[in-house]
Motif scaffolding. Structure first.
Motif, mmCIF file in Angstrom:
data_model
loop_
_atom_site.group_PDB
_atom_site.id
_atom_site.type_symbol
_atom_site.label_atom_id
_atom_site.label_comp_id
_atom_site.label_asym_id
_atom_site.label_seq_id
_atom_site.Cartn_x
_atom_site.Cartn_y
_atom_site.Cartn_z
ATOM 1 N N ASP A 31 5.175 39.840 -19.937
ATOM 2 C CA ASP A 31 6.143 40.925 -20.131
ATOM 3 C C ASP A 31 5.448 42.209 -20.569
ATOM 4 O O ASP A 31 5.779 43.301 -20.092
ATOM 5 C CB ASP A 31 7.197 40.526 -21.162
ATOM 6 N N ARG A 78 11.748 44.664 -13.926
ATOM 7 C CA ARG A 78 12.198 43.350 -14.396
ATOM 8 C C ARG A 78 13.314 42.763 -13.557
ATOM 9 O O ARG A 78 13.624 41.567 -13.689
ATOM 10 C CB ARG A 78 12.702 43.473 -15.836
ATOM 11 N N PHE A 85 13.619 48.776 -16.005
ATOM 12 C CA PHE A 85 14.682 47.961 -15.412
ATOM 13 C C PHE A 85 14.278 47.478 -14.023
ATOM 14 O O PHE A 85 14.439 46.288 -13.691
ATOM 15 C CB PHE A 85 15.975 48.768 -15.327
ATOM 16 N N ARG A 99 5.366 45.657 -18.509
ATOM 17 C CA ARG A 99 5.848 46.898 -19.105
ATOM 18 C C ARG A 99 4.806 48.004 -18.988
ATOM 19 O O ARG A 99 5.122 49.136 -18.608
ATOM 20 C CB ARG A 99 6.199 46.644 -20.577
ATOM 21 N N TRP A 154 16.412 48.796 -24.760
ATOM 22 C CA TRP A 154 17.382 47.772 -24.376
ATOM 23 C C TRP A 154 16.911 47.026 -23.133
ATOM 24 O O TRP A 154 16.368 47.609 -22.195
ATOM 25 C CB TRP A 154 18.738 48.417 -24.094
ATOM 26 N N GLU A 155 17.168 45.723 -23.103
ATOM 27 C CA GLU A 155 16.901 44.901 -21.936
ATOM 28 C C GLU A 155 18.157 44.110 -21.595
ATOM 29 O O GLU A 155 18.978 43.817 -22.476
ATOM 30 C CB GLU A 155 15.752 43.921 -22.197
ATOM 31 N N TYR A 156 18.285 43.773 -20.321
ATOM 32 C CA TYR A 156 19.327 42.838 -19.880
ATOM 33 C C TYR A 156 18.640 41.489 -19.671
ATOM 34 O O TYR A 156 18.197 41.169 -18.559
ATOM 35 C CB TYR A 156 19.970 43.324 -18.579
ATOM 36 N N PRO A 157 18.509 40.697 -20.714
ATOM 37 C CA PRO A 157 17.620 39.528 -20.663
ATOM 38 C C PRO A 157 18.034 38.453 -19.675
ATOM 39 O O PRO A 157 17.178 37.718 -19.179
ATOM 40 C CB PRO A 157 17.653 38.998 -22.107
#
Length: 316
Positions: free
Chosen positions: A26, A74, A71, A30, A106-109
């Protein structure tokens, strides 16, 4: 040292290296995403199509672009009988960033893929689906599969949602709002990520009052919000980001609570950046542009129409 020991040591080293790469994947992803230059063509698309972005200051625009890059690094975007072109990619990422722009990092895991379809479709829904419907057809949906989720978006509806910045409809923002709602583990209309515990009860009370007014036909909030609490939250996000001044005028308590929940309140400060977020700032920027536009100028929404034939009458 025997050959068997050497081979065993080499195998152990290889396993440790693979494990290390897994743990740091990750972080490497990033770094790679943020190291890539943001395409100038994408910046132009944002300026022409995303009024929220256009209303930001220079430093916040840069942060918005970085959030988009992360975004897209990922989340897989897959076209189903349609092409995922740059405009689709930009608008999908922008829709993902807008509801959570008040939450840096913020992430949308659980979201791993967004399926882009050409237009509206019909689908038999299940209880675990949250969908945006129009006259019996679907414009977007969030669906669960095992421990992950995927989203389906109508490309036509996605583009239309950004073409008119003030019509209170944006299917991309709507669907990503469902994932914000789910930050506390439930899609129940109560935002779990940013709403302080002390405000959860006031939010629930305001939501029920607003739902009753919608269902009785006494509200300017889209009637689809009356479907259930989850759809209420998603629809009022559309309203909040498309007509914030009107929402504040007609529903001041709802506006104030939602602004606090999304960290988009004019009195809140993002300490890491030292800047205020105000959901109405893009609207002021858009209207300032309109003041210097001639009737026959190209409309700033990017539709290709003349200003007089597009958004001239919608400045009020």
């Amino acid at each position: 040292m025997s050959l068997s020991y050497l081979l065993a040591g080499a195998a152990l080293l290889a396993v440790l290296l693979l494990f290390y790469r897994y743990l740091t994947a990750d972080a490497r992803q990033r770094r790679a995403a943020l190291a890539a230059p943001f395409p100038e063509a994408w910046r132009t698309m944002l300026t022409e199509n995303v009024a929220f972005y256009d209303g930001l200051g220079a430093s916040e625009k840069a942060r918005f672009e970085q959030a988009m890059q992360l975004f897209l690094a990922r989340t897989r975007l897959t076209g189903v009988q349609t092409e995922v072109d740059d405009l689709t990619r930009v608008l999908t990422a922008a829709a993902a960033v807008i509801p959570v722009f008040g939450f840096p990092g913020w992430e949308y895991p659980t979201l791993h893929e967004v399926l882009i379809v050409p237009d509206a479709w019909q689908l038999e829904t299940r209880p675990d689906q949250e969908v945006k419907q129009l006259e019996g057809t679907l414009l977007g949906s969030v669906q669960s599969f095992q421990n992950s989720q995927y989203m389906r978006l109508s490309r036509a509806a996605l583009v239309q949602g950004f073409a008119d910045a003030e019509d209170k409809h944006n299917v991309g923002v709507h669907e990503f709002a469902h994932l914000v709602d789910e930050a506390d583990g439930q899609i129940d209309g109560i935002p779990g990520a940013g709403l302080p515990p002390a405000l959860r009860r006031p939010w629930a009370e305001v939501m029920q009052r607003e739902l009753a007014a919608i269902r009785a036909g006494h509200s300017d909030i889209d009637a689809y919000a009356g479907t259930n609490e989850a759809e209420f939250f998603a629809v009022v996000n559309e309203y909040f980001f498309e007509r914030p001044e009107k929402l504040q005028e007609h529903h001041p308590e709802l506006f104030d609570l939602l602004a606090q929940a999304l960290h988009q309140h004019p009195e809140q400060t993002l300490t890491a950046h030292g800047s205020h977020l105000d959901p109405r700032q893009w609207l002021r920027q858009l209207r300032a542009k309109k003041k210097v536009l001639g009737r026959n100028s190209p409309c700033p929404c990017g539709s290709g129409k003349k200003y007089k034939d597009c958004h001239l009458g919608q400045a009020a």
